[in-house]
Motif scaffolding. Structure first.
Motif, short mmCIF file in Angstrom:
data_model
loop_
_atom_site.label_atom_id
_atom_site.label_comp_id
_atom_site.label_asym_id
_atom_site.label_seq_id
_atom_site.Cartn_x
_atom_site.Cartn_y
_atom_site.Cartn_z
N ALA A 33 11.83 -2.38 4.54
CA ALA A 33 11.55 -3.70 3.98
C ALA A 33 10.16 -4.20 4.36
CB ALA A 33 12.60 -4.70 4.44
N ARG A 34 9.68 -3.82 5.53
CA ARG A 34 8.37 -4.27 5.99
C ARG A 34 7.24 -3.71 5.14
NH1 ARG A 34 6.21 -7.40 7.54
NH2 ARG A 34 5.12 -7.01 9.51
N GLY A 35 7.55 -2.68 4.32
CA GLY A 35 6.54 -2.17 3.40
C GLY A 35 6.22 -3.15 2.28
N ARG A 36 7.08 -4.17 2.14
CA ARG A 36 6.87 -5.12 1.05
C ARG A 36 7.10 -6.58 1.45
NH1 ARG A 36 9.63 -4.53 -4.97
NH2 ARG A 36 8.49 -6.22 -5.96
N LEU A 51 -1.33 6.09 5.32
CA LEU A 51 -0.73 5.94 4.00
C LEU A 51 -0.69 4.47 3.60
CD1 LEU A 51 2.33 8.36 4.41
CD2 LEU A 51 0.28 8.80 3.05
N PRO A 52 -0.60 4.18 2.30
CA PRO A 52 -0.39 2.79 1.86
C PRO A 52 0.92 2.22 2.43
CG PRO A 52 -1.04 4.18 0.02
CD PRO A 52 -0.77 5.10 1.18
N ASP A 53 1.04 0.91 2.43
CA ASP A 53 2.17 0.25 3.09
C ASP A 53 3.53 0.75 2.59
OD1 ASP A 53 0.47 -1.21 4.64
OD2 ASP A 53 0.59 -3.04 3.43
N GLU A 54 3.70 0.82 1.26
CA GLU A 54 5.00 1.20 0.72
C GLU A 54 5.35 2.64 1.07
OE1 GLU A 54 5.58 0.29 -3.35
OE2 GLU A 54 5.20 -1.86 -3.12
N GLU A 55 4.38 3.53 0.96
CA GLU A 55 4.64 4.94 1.26
C GLU A 55 4.90 5.14 2.75
OE1 GLU A 55 1.51 7.35 -0.25
OE2 GLU A 55 1.66 6.54 -2.27
N SER A 56 4.16 4.45 3.59
CA SER A 56 4.39 4.59 5.03
C SER A 56 5.76 4.03 5.41
CB SER A 56 3.30 3.86 5.82
OG SER A 56 3.35 2.46 5.61
#
Length: 310
Positions: free
Chosen positions: A145-148, A88-93
Protein backbone atom coordinates in the motif's frame (compact mmCIF):
# COMPACT_ATOMS: atom_id res chain seq x y z
CA UNK A 1 16.51 -37.72 -0.93
CA UNK A 2 15.54 -37.42 -4.59
CA UNK A 3 12.72 -35.39 -6.08
CA UNK A 4 12.05 -35.93 -9.76
CA UNK A 5 10.86 -32.97 -11.85
CA UNK A 6 7.88 -35.11 -12.86
CA UNK A 7 6.62 -34.94 -9.28
CA UNK A 8 5.89 -31.25 -9.80
CA UNK A 9 4.30 -31.54 -13.23
CA UNK A 10 0.84 -32.30 -11.85
CA UNK A 11 0.65 -29.14 -9.71
CA UNK A 12 2.30 -27.13 -12.50
CA UNK A 13 -0.14 -28.15 -15.23
CA UNK A 14 -3.10 -27.60 -12.93
CA UNK A 15 -1.85 -24.12 -12.09
CA UNK A 16 -1.30 -23.31 -15.76
CA UNK A 17 -4.79 -24.60 -16.61
CA UNK A 18 -6.27 -22.20 -14.06
CA UNK A 19 -4.15 -19.37 -15.48
CA UNK A 20 -5.40 -20.27 -18.97
CA UNK A 21 -9.01 -20.18 -17.81
CA UNK A 22 -8.43 -16.72 -16.41
CA UNK A 23 -6.89 -15.56 -19.69
CA UNK A 24 -9.90 -16.84 -21.63
CA UNK A 25 -12.30 -15.21 -19.17
CA UNK A 26 -10.63 -11.84 -19.64
CA UNK A 27 -10.13 -12.04 -23.40
CA UNK A 28 -13.40 -13.69 -24.46
CA UNK A 29 -15.83 -12.77 -21.69
CA UNK A 30 -14.37 -9.40 -20.67
CA UNK A 31 -14.39 -10.44 -17.01
CA UNK A 32 -13.05 -7.74 -14.66
CA UNK A 33 -10.64 -9.37 -12.16
CA UNK A 34 -10.71 -6.51 -9.64
CA UNK A 35 -13.93 -7.54 -7.85
CA UNK A 36 -12.56 -11.09 -7.67
CA UNK A 37 -9.38 -9.84 -5.97
CA UNK A 38 -11.51 -7.96 -3.44
CA UNK A 39 -13.59 -11.09 -2.81
CA UNK A 40 -10.44 -13.16 -2.24
CA UNK A 41 -8.89 -10.71 0.23
CA UNK A 42 -11.96 -9.81 2.25
CA UNK A 43 -13.94 -13.07 2.28
CA UNK A 44 -12.37 -16.22 0.86
CA UNK A 45 -8.85 -15.86 2.32
CA UNK A 46 -10.00 -15.18 5.92
CA UNK A 47 -12.36 -18.16 5.94
CA UNK A 48 -9.68 -20.40 4.42
CA UNK A 49 -7.19 -19.23 7.04
CA UNK A 50 -9.66 -19.70 9.91
CA UNK A 51 -10.49 -23.24 8.78
CA UNK A 52 -6.81 -24.20 8.49
CA UNK A 53 -6.00 -22.95 11.98
CA UNK A 54 -8.97 -24.65 13.61
CA UNK A 55 -8.23 -27.97 11.90
CA UNK A 56 -4.53 -27.76 12.75
CA UNK A 57 -5.17 -27.40 16.47
CA UNK A 58 -2.59 -24.69 17.25
CA UNK A 59 -0.23 -25.55 20.09
CA UNK A 60 2.51 -23.30 21.52
CA UNK A 61 5.15 -25.27 19.59
CA UNK A 62 3.28 -24.97 16.29
CA UNK A 63 2.56 -21.27 16.88
CA UNK A 64 6.28 -20.76 17.51
CA UNK A 65 6.92 -22.01 13.98
CA UNK A 66 4.21 -19.66 12.70
CA UNK A 67 5.72 -16.71 14.56
CA UNK A 68 9.25 -17.50 13.39
CA UNK A 69 8.19 -17.63 9.73
CA UNK A 70 6.21 -14.41 10.12
CA UNK A 71 9.29 -12.70 11.58
CA UNK A 72 11.61 -14.08 8.91
CA UNK A 73 9.28 -13.07 6.05
CA UNK A 74 8.89 -9.60 7.54
CA UNK A 75 12.64 -9.04 7.92
CA UNK A 76 13.34 -10.13 4.33
CA UNK A 77 10.58 -7.87 3.02
CA UNK A 78 11.83 -4.87 5.00
CA UNK A 79 15.39 -5.41 3.78
CA UNK A 80 14.31 -5.73 0.13
CA UNK A 81 12.00 -2.73 0.51
CA UNK A 82 14.88 -0.55 1.71
CA UNK A 83 17.07 -1.61 -1.23
CA UNK A 84 14.34 -1.53 -3.88
CA UNK A 85 13.27 2.03 -3.13
CA UNK A 86 16.64 3.24 -4.43
CA UNK A 87 16.52 1.23 -7.66
CA UNK A 88 12.87 1.00 -8.78
CA UNK A 89 9.82 3.27 -9.05
CA UNK A 90 7.56 3.36 -5.99
CA UNK A 91 4.89 0.96 -7.25
CA UNK A 92 7.35 -1.62 -8.55
CA UNK A 93 9.47 -1.49 -5.40
CA UNK A 94 6.30 -1.99 -3.32
CA UNK A 95 5.34 -5.12 -5.28
CA UNK A 96 8.89 -6.44 -5.07
CA UNK A 97 8.98 -5.85 -1.30
CA UNK A 98 5.67 -7.65 -0.83
CA UNK A 99 6.73 -10.61 -2.97
CA UNK A 100 10.07 -10.86 -1.13
CA UNK A 101 8.39 -12.08 2.02
CA UNK A 102 6.14 -14.72 0.54
CA UNK A 103 5.92 -17.59 -1.95
CA UNK A 104 3.49 -20.10 -3.41
CA UNK A 105 3.70 -22.23 -0.28
CA UNK A 106 0.11 -23.40 -0.53
CA UNK A 107 -1.09 -24.84 -3.79
CA UNK A 108 2.36 -25.48 -5.26
CA UNK A 109 4.33 -26.22 -2.12
CA UNK A 110 1.79 -28.39 -0.31
CA UNK A 111 1.71 -31.24 -2.89
CA UNK A 112 5.50 -31.40 -2.68
CA UNK A 113 5.34 -31.45 1.13
CA UNK A 114 2.90 -34.35 1.01
CA UNK A 115 5.39 -36.30 -1.15
CA UNK A 116 8.54 -35.46 0.81
CA UNK A 117 7.47 -35.21 4.43
CA UNK A 118 5.89 -37.52 7.02
CA UNK A 119 2.59 -36.39 8.62
CA UNK A 120 4.40 -34.54 11.40
CA UNK A 121 6.52 -32.71 8.86
CA UNK A 122 3.44 -31.74 6.83
CA UNK A 123 1.82 -30.26 9.95
CA UNK A 124 4.97 -28.24 10.71
CA UNK A 125 5.03 -27.08 7.09
CA UNK A 126 1.41 -25.92 7.27
CA UNK A 127 2.00 -23.87 10.40
CA UNK A 128 5.02 -22.30 8.70
CA UNK A 129 2.76 -21.44 5.77
CA UNK A 130 0.35 -19.77 8.18
CA UNK A 131 3.16 -17.47 9.31
CA UNK A 132 3.90 -16.50 5.70
CA UNK A 133 0.20 -15.89 5.05
CA UNK A 134 -0.09 -13.74 8.15
CA UNK A 135 2.81 -11.65 6.87
CA UNK A 136 1.04 -11.20 3.50
CA UNK A 137 -2.02 -9.62 5.05
CA UNK A 138 -0.27 -7.46 7.65
CA UNK A 139 3.18 -6.04 6.98
CA UNK A 140 3.21 -7.26 3.37
CA UNK A 141 -0.06 -5.50 2.60
CA UNK A 142 1.24 -2.36 4.30
CA UNK A 143 4.44 -2.32 2.22
CA UNK A 144 2.40 -2.78 -0.94
CA UNK A 145 0.00 0.00 0.00
CA UNK A 146 2.90 2.38 0.68
CA UNK A 147 3.68 2.24 -3.04
CA UNK A 148 0.62 4.39 -3.58
CA UNK A 149 -0.84 5.56 -0.26
CA UNK A 150 0.37 7.42 2.82
CA UNK A 151 1.42 5.63 5.99
CA UNK A 152 -1.88 6.48 7.71
CA UNK A 153 -3.96 5.31 4.76
CA UNK A 154 -1.93 2.10 4.55
CA UNK A 155 -2.45 1.33 8.25
CA UNK A 156 -6.17 1.94 7.93
CA UNK A 157 -6.29 -0.51 5.03
CA UNK A 158 -4.62 -3.16 7.20
CA UNK A 159 -7.13 -2.64 9.99
CA UNK A 160 -9.90 -3.32 7.50
CA UNK A 161 -8.46 -6.69 6.56
CA UNK A 162 -10.59 -9.49 8.07
CA UNK A 163 -7.80 -12.08 7.93
CA UNK A 164 -6.23 -10.57 11.06
CA UNK A 165 -9.50 -11.03 12.92
CA UNK A 166 -9.91 -14.55 11.51
CA UNK A 167 -6.52 -15.41 13.02
CA UNK A 168 -7.52 -14.00 16.41
CA UNK A 169 -10.88 -15.77 16.26
CA UNK A 170 -9.22 -19.12 15.57
CA UNK A 171 -6.86 -18.63 18.53
CA UNK A 172 -9.81 -17.70 20.75
CA UNK A 173 -11.70 -20.82 19.67
CA UNK A 174 -8.72 -22.98 20.62
CA UNK A 175 -7.97 -21.17 23.90
CA UNK A 176 -11.59 -21.25 25.09
CA UNK A 177 -12.19 -24.82 23.93
CA UNK A 178 -15.12 -23.80 21.76
CA UNK A 179 -16.11 -26.53 19.33
CA UNK A 180 -16.93 -25.36 15.82
CA UNK A 181 -19.98 -27.34 14.60
CA UNK A 182 -19.25 -30.05 12.04
CA UNK A 183 -21.76 -28.53 9.64
CA UNK A 184 -19.83 -25.24 9.69
CA UNK A 185 -16.48 -26.95 9.06
CA UNK A 186 -17.98 -28.95 6.21
CA UNK A 187 -19.33 -25.75 4.69
CA UNK A 188 -15.87 -24.16 4.90
CA UNK A 189 -14.33 -26.99 2.85
CA UNK A 190 -15.24 -25.19 -0.38
CA UNK A 191 -13.06 -22.17 0.37
CA UNK A 192 -9.47 -23.54 0.01
CA UNK A 193 -9.99 -24.88 -3.55
CA UNK A 194 -11.96 -21.75 -4.46
CA UNK A 195 -9.10 -19.60 -3.19
CA UNK A 196 -6.61 -21.51 -5.33
CA UNK A 197 -8.77 -21.45 -8.46
CA UNK A 198 -9.63 -17.76 -8.38
CA UNK A 199 -6.14 -16.71 -7.27
CA UNK A 200 -4.51 -18.39 -10.26
CA UNK A 201 -7.24 -17.25 -12.67
CA UNK A 202 -6.52 -13.65 -11.71
CA UNK A 203 -2.97 -14.11 -13.02
CA UNK A 204 -4.40 -15.23 -16.37
CA UNK A 205 -6.87 -12.34 -16.45
CA UNK A 206 -4.02 -9.91 -15.85
CA UNK A 207 -1.76 -11.53 -18.46
CA UNK A 208 -4.54 -11.10 -21.01
CA UNK A 209 -3.90 -7.35 -20.85
CA UNK A 210 -0.09 -7.45 -20.85
CA UNK A 211 1.85 -5.85 -23.73
CA UNK A 212 5.49 -6.33 -24.67
CA UNK A 213 6.42 -2.89 -23.37
CA UNK A 214 5.42 -4.04 -19.87
CA UNK A 215 8.04 -6.81 -19.92
CA UNK A 216 10.54 -5.22 -17.55
CA UNK A 217 13.66 -7.38 -17.24
CA UNK A 218 15.04 -5.34 -14.34
CA UNK A 219 11.93 -5.80 -12.21
CA UNK A 220 11.38 -9.44 -13.16
CA UNK A 221 15.06 -10.23 -12.66
CA UNK A 222 14.91 -8.75 -9.16
CA UNK A 223 11.84 -10.87 -8.33
CA UNK A 224 13.53 -14.04 -9.58
CA UNK A 225 16.74 -13.25 -7.70
CA UNK A 226 14.91 -12.75 -4.41
CA UNK A 227 12.78 -15.86 -4.80
CA UNK A 228 15.34 -18.30 -6.20
CA UNK A 229 18.65 -16.99 -4.87
CA UNK A 230 18.05 -15.13 -1.61
CA UNK A 231 15.37 -17.39 -0.11
CA UNK A 232 17.03 -20.79 -0.74
CA UNK A 233 20.33 -19.57 0.72
CA UNK A 234 18.55 -17.94 3.65
CA UNK A 235 16.54 -21.09 4.41
CA UNK A 236 19.65 -23.26 4.27
CA UNK A 237 21.63 -20.88 6.46
CA UNK A 238 18.86 -20.69 9.09
CA UNK A 239 18.43 -24.47 9.19
CA UNK A 240 22.16 -25.17 9.51
CA UNK A 241 22.52 -22.51 12.21
CA UNK A 242 19.61 -23.91 14.25
CA UNK A 243 20.89 -27.46 13.89
CA UNK A 244 24.30 -26.39 15.16
CA UNK A 245 22.91 -24.49 18.16
CA UNK A 246 19.50 -25.40 19.57
CA UNK A 247 18.94 -28.53 17.50
CA UNK A 248 16.30 -29.01 14.81
CA UNK A 249 14.34 -32.08 13.74
CA UNK A 250 14.82 -33.33 10.19
CA UNK A 251 11.09 -32.89 9.52
CA UNK A 252 11.14 -29.20 10.48
CA UNK A 253 14.42 -28.68 8.60
CA UNK A 254 12.93 -30.05 5.38
CA UNK A 255 9.72 -28.05 5.87
CA UNK A 256 11.73 -24.83 6.16
CA UNK A 257 13.84 -25.66 3.12
CA UNK A 258 10.72 -26.31 1.06
CA UNK A 259 9.23 -22.95 2.06
CA UNK A 260 12.45 -21.39 0.84
CA UNK A 261 12.36 -22.83 -2.69
CA UNK A 262 8.74 -22.46 -3.87
CA UNK A 263 7.91 -19.99 -6.70
CA UNK A 264 6.37 -16.55 -6.21
CA UNK A 265 2.93 -16.36 -4.62
CA UNK A 266 -0.23 -15.78 -6.64
CA UNK A 267 -1.19 -13.30 -3.91
CA UNK A 268 1.39 -10.93 -5.38
CA UNK A 269 -1.08 -10.31 -8.20
CA UNK A 270 -4.15 -10.38 -5.95
CA UNK A 271 -2.82 -7.71 -3.60
CA UNK A 272 -1.34 -5.63 -6.42
CA UNK A 273 -4.71 -5.63 -8.16
CA UNK A 274 -6.59 -4.66 -5.00
CA UNK A 275 -4.22 -1.72 -4.52
CA UNK A 276 -3.86 -0.88 -8.22
CA UNK A 277 -0.06 -1.15 -8.40
CA UNK A 278 2.14 -2.77 -11.11
CA UNK A 279 -0.29 -5.67 -11.61
CA UNK A 280 0.84 -6.76 -15.08
CA UNK A 281 4.54 -6.87 -14.18
CA UNK A 282 3.75 -8.83 -11.02
CA UNK A 283 1.76 -11.37 -13.04
CA UNK A 284 4.64 -11.89 -15.47
CA UNK A 285 7.10 -12.45 -12.63
CA UNK A 286 4.78 -14.98 -10.93
CA UNK A 287 4.32 -16.90 -14.19
CA UNK A 288 8.06 -17.05 -14.93
CA UNK A 289 9.01 -18.32 -11.46
CA UNK A 290 6.20 -20.89 -11.59
CA UNK A 291 7.40 -22.23 -14.94
CA UNK A 292 10.93 -22.54 -13.56
CA UNK A 293 9.84 -24.43 -10.43
CA UNK A 294 9.87 -28.03 -11.79
CA UNK A 295 13.54 -27.59 -12.71
CA UNK A 296 14.81 -25.55 -9.79
CA UNK A 297 12.99 -27.12 -6.82
CA UNK A 298 14.41 -30.66 -7.36
CA UNK A 299 17.83 -29.12 -8.01
CA UNK A 300 17.81 -27.09 -4.81
CA UNK A 301 16.33 -29.77 -2.55
CA UNK A 302 18.63 -32.44 -3.98
CA UNK A 303 21.60 -30.24 -3.09
CA UNK A 304 20.43 -28.99 0.32
CA UNK A 305 18.72 -32.06 1.82
CA UNK A 306 21.93 -34.09 2.40
CA UNK A 307 23.47 -31.08 4.14
CA UNK A 308 20.71 -31.09 6.79
CA UNK A 309 20.32 -34.87 7.10
CA UNK A 310 17.17 -35.07 4.91
Amino acid sequence: MTLEPGTLMGPLWTLLAFVGLGWLAARRLSVDPRPIATLLIYLIAPLTFFRGLVLGGPTPAYLLVTGALFLCASLVALMVNRLARHALPDEESAVLAFSAGTGNTGYFGLPVALVLLPPTGVTLYLFGVLGVTLYEFTLGFYLSARGRFSARQSLLKILRLPLIYAFLAALAVEALGIGVPDAVMEGLEVFPPTYTLLGMMIIGMTLGRVTLRQFDWRFIGACVAVRYLLWPLLALGVVLSLQATVGLSTELAMALLLIGVVPMAANVVVVAMELGIATEKGALAVLITTLAAPLLIPLYLGWMAPLVGG
